[in-house]
Enzyme design. Structure first.
Site, short mmCIF file in Angstrom:
data_model
loop_
_atom_site.label_atom_id
_atom_site.label_comp_id
_atom_site.label_asym_id
_atom_site.label_seq_id
_atom_site.Cartn_x
_atom_site.Cartn_y
_atom_site.Cartn_z
N LEU A 1 -14.48 8.11 8.48
CA LEU A 1 -15.01 8.26 7.12
C LEU A 1 -14.97 6.95 6.36
O LEU A 1 -15.03 6.91 5.14
CB LEU A 1 -14.21 9.36 6.38
CG LEU A 1 -14.30 10.74 7.04
CD1 LEU A 1 -13.28 11.71 6.44
CD2 LEU A 1 -15.71 11.31 6.91
N SER B 1 0.85 -1.20 0.00
CA SER B 1 0.00 0.00 0.00
C SER B 1 0.87 1.24 0.00
O SER B 1 1.88 1.29 0.71
CB SER B 1 -0.88 0.00 1.26
OG SER B 1 -1.43 1.29 1.45
N ASP C 1 -21.72 1.15 6.15
CA ASP C 1 -20.55 1.72 5.47
C ASP C 1 -20.29 1.02 4.14
O ASP C 1 -19.98 1.66 3.13
CB ASP C 1 -19.30 1.61 6.37
CG ASP C 1 -19.49 2.35 7.68
OD1 ASP C 1 -20.51 3.05 7.84
OD2 ASP C 1 -18.62 2.21 8.56
N TYR D 1 -17.36 0.55 20.70
CA TYR D 1 -18.36 0.23 19.68
C TYR D 1 -19.00 -1.13 19.98
O TYR D 1 -20.23 -1.27 20.00
CB TYR D 1 -17.70 0.22 18.29
CG TYR D 1 -18.67 -0.01 17.16
CD1 TYR D 1 -19.19 1.06 16.44
CD2 TYR D 1 -19.08 -1.29 16.81
CE1 TYR D 1 -20.10 0.87 15.41
CE2 TYR D 1 -19.98 -1.51 15.79
CZ TYR D 1 -20.48 -0.44 15.09
OH TYR D 1 -21.37 -0.65 14.07
C1 GAF Z 1 -19.30 2.48 12.08
C2 GAF Z 1 -19.79 1.11 11.69
F1 GAF Z 1 -18.87 0.49 10.88
C3 GAF Z 1 -21.14 1.18 11.00
O1 GAF Z 1 -21.62 -0.13 10.75
C4 GAF Z 1 -22.14 1.98 11.83
O2 GAF Z 1 -22.62 1.22 12.91
C5 GAF Z 1 -21.53 3.30 12.30
O3 GAF Z 1 -20.27 3.12 12.91
C6 GAF Z 1 -22.43 4.01 13.28
O4 GAF Z 1 -23.61 4.37 12.66
O5 GAF Z 1 -19.02 3.28 10.96
#
Ligand code: GAF
Length: 367
Positions: free
Chosen positions: A113, A59, A160, A212
């Site tokens: 992003l 990369s 995403d 998360y």
């Molecule tokens: C990250 C995750 F990868 C997505 O799937 C989503 O849950 C987001 O956080 C929060 O909306 O980008």
């Protein structure tokens, strides 16, 4: 090929974008509807088949040189960025030859992003073309998500990858994470003298960190204890009467509110009511800050400054704990808002933020 050079002569070159998200945060894995769009920053991947079973990856954004045998793929441990590439090879689950893969791109990393989804989707798109695998864009998004869930170990939803695969210029993607149906909403900001400003707080976020996964787990706990197959089916009435642990209740109240705001935002977008869209965005920020507790002080400051200086709406965006925010504001106010946020950051000794105007862009493609 030197590390910093992309292989433009590869057998196939594909690219995929990072994403922003207008509204619908942390509800993709809860079966909600989300409203993301591709940004113009993209990741390109060039792939050339080899005559052996060796996979080599380099990369322009990393000094690593990765060399793996197909037979070692399932158990391979190594840099996370390369795991996004190998995860796609693993989850595409086809008998393929060795591959020379080169990567280059300008999606900022750790900025919320979706540089990871851009990389996964570019790899998936290139493989699909090169070996004529016949997957649809949605199937490629699911393969990319599987790579992230099962190979990288991050329990993300599909937003995403869907945004990176399916987005179109000048539109918001309306993606239903339960039915997987999608549609496009017009986003005529220019006609209204408005713009979307993305502010990267420069606080790096890593989704593979625990915060998360912890929010994902709280939602799963609620879903299973309520006997639902998706939190999408959690009505406000059922939520009121549900017997939930107080912290789980707090988290899920964000989910219930966010699903409702998305519905209202879709209606507002259909009639170009951007005052309403902005107000839902700002409500979402409060919900992510106070109920989901995933905002961070730098972003809270940027949001307050933007709202004090004429933004219609402002909020943190993405997984949380760092990364970027999304701001809806009159185009004419952008220089002032950017300058005010910068000076507020300087006053607090925060790392200077970076801002750019986002134009909804096109999804993954063969170059
Ligand atoms: C990250 C995750 F990868 C997505 O799937 C989503 O849950 C987001 O956080 C929060 O909306 O980008």
């Amino acid at each position: 090929m030197p590390h910093d050079q992309f292989d433009h002569n590869a057998s196939v070159v594909a690219s995929a974008p990072g994403r922003a998200n207008l509204l619908g945060e942390h509800i993709d894995y809860a079966g909600g509807i989300v409203l993301p769009f591709a940004i113009s920053y993209r990741t390109s991947v060039g792939i050339t088949p080899r005559t052996d079973k060796t996979i080599r990856i380099r990369s322009a954004q990393s000094p690593d040189f990765i060399e793996v045998q197909w037979s070692d793929l399932a158990t391979w441990q190594g840099p996370t960025w390369a795991r996004y590439v190998l995860g796609v090879l693993h989850s595409i689950d086809r008998e393929l030859p060795g591959l020379d893969i080169s990567v280059d791109g300008d999606v900022p990393q750790g900025s919320g992003l979706s540089s990871s989804a851009a990389l996964e989707c570019a790899v998936a798109t290139a493989l699909n073309e090169l070996f004529d695998l016949g997957f649809s864009p949605l199937e490629l998004a699911k393969i990319a998500k599987k790579a992230e869930n099962e190979y990288v170990g991050m329990p993300c939803g599909l937003m995403d990858q869907a945004a990176s695969m399916l987005s179109r210029e000048n539109s918001i993607l309306q993606f239903d994470c339960l039915s997987l149906e999608h549609d496009y909403l017009p986003f005529n900001l220019n006609n209204h003298g408005l713009s979307i400003l993305i502010v990267d707080s420069r606080v790096k976020h890593e989704l593979v960190d625990g915060g998360y996964a912890n929010r994902f787990k709280a939602c799963e706990t609620a879903r299973t204890s309520l006997g639902l197959d998706s939190l999408r089916h959690l009505t406000p009435e059922l939520f009121e009467s549900a017997d939930l642990d107080p912290l789980v209740r707090k988290r899920v109240s964000h989910i219930v509110g966010e699903m409702d705001r998305v519905e209202k935002t879709i209606q507002a977008l259909k009639v170009d009511d951007f005052q309403a869209v902005g107000s839902y965005m700002t409500q979402t920020h409060a919900s992510l800050r106070d109920l989901f507790e995933i905002s961070w002080v730098e972003m809270d400051l940027a949001v307050d400054v933007a709202l004090d200086n004429g933004a219609l709406g402002a909020r943190m965006m993405g997984g949380g704990f760092g990364g970027s925010g999304i701001f809806l504001l009159p185009k004419a106010e952008i220089p002032t808002v950017v300058a005010q946020i910068e000076s507020a950051f300087t006053a607090k000794n925060y790392t200077p933020p970076k801002s750019f105007i986002a134009e909804p862009s096109t999804g993954a493609r063969i170059e």
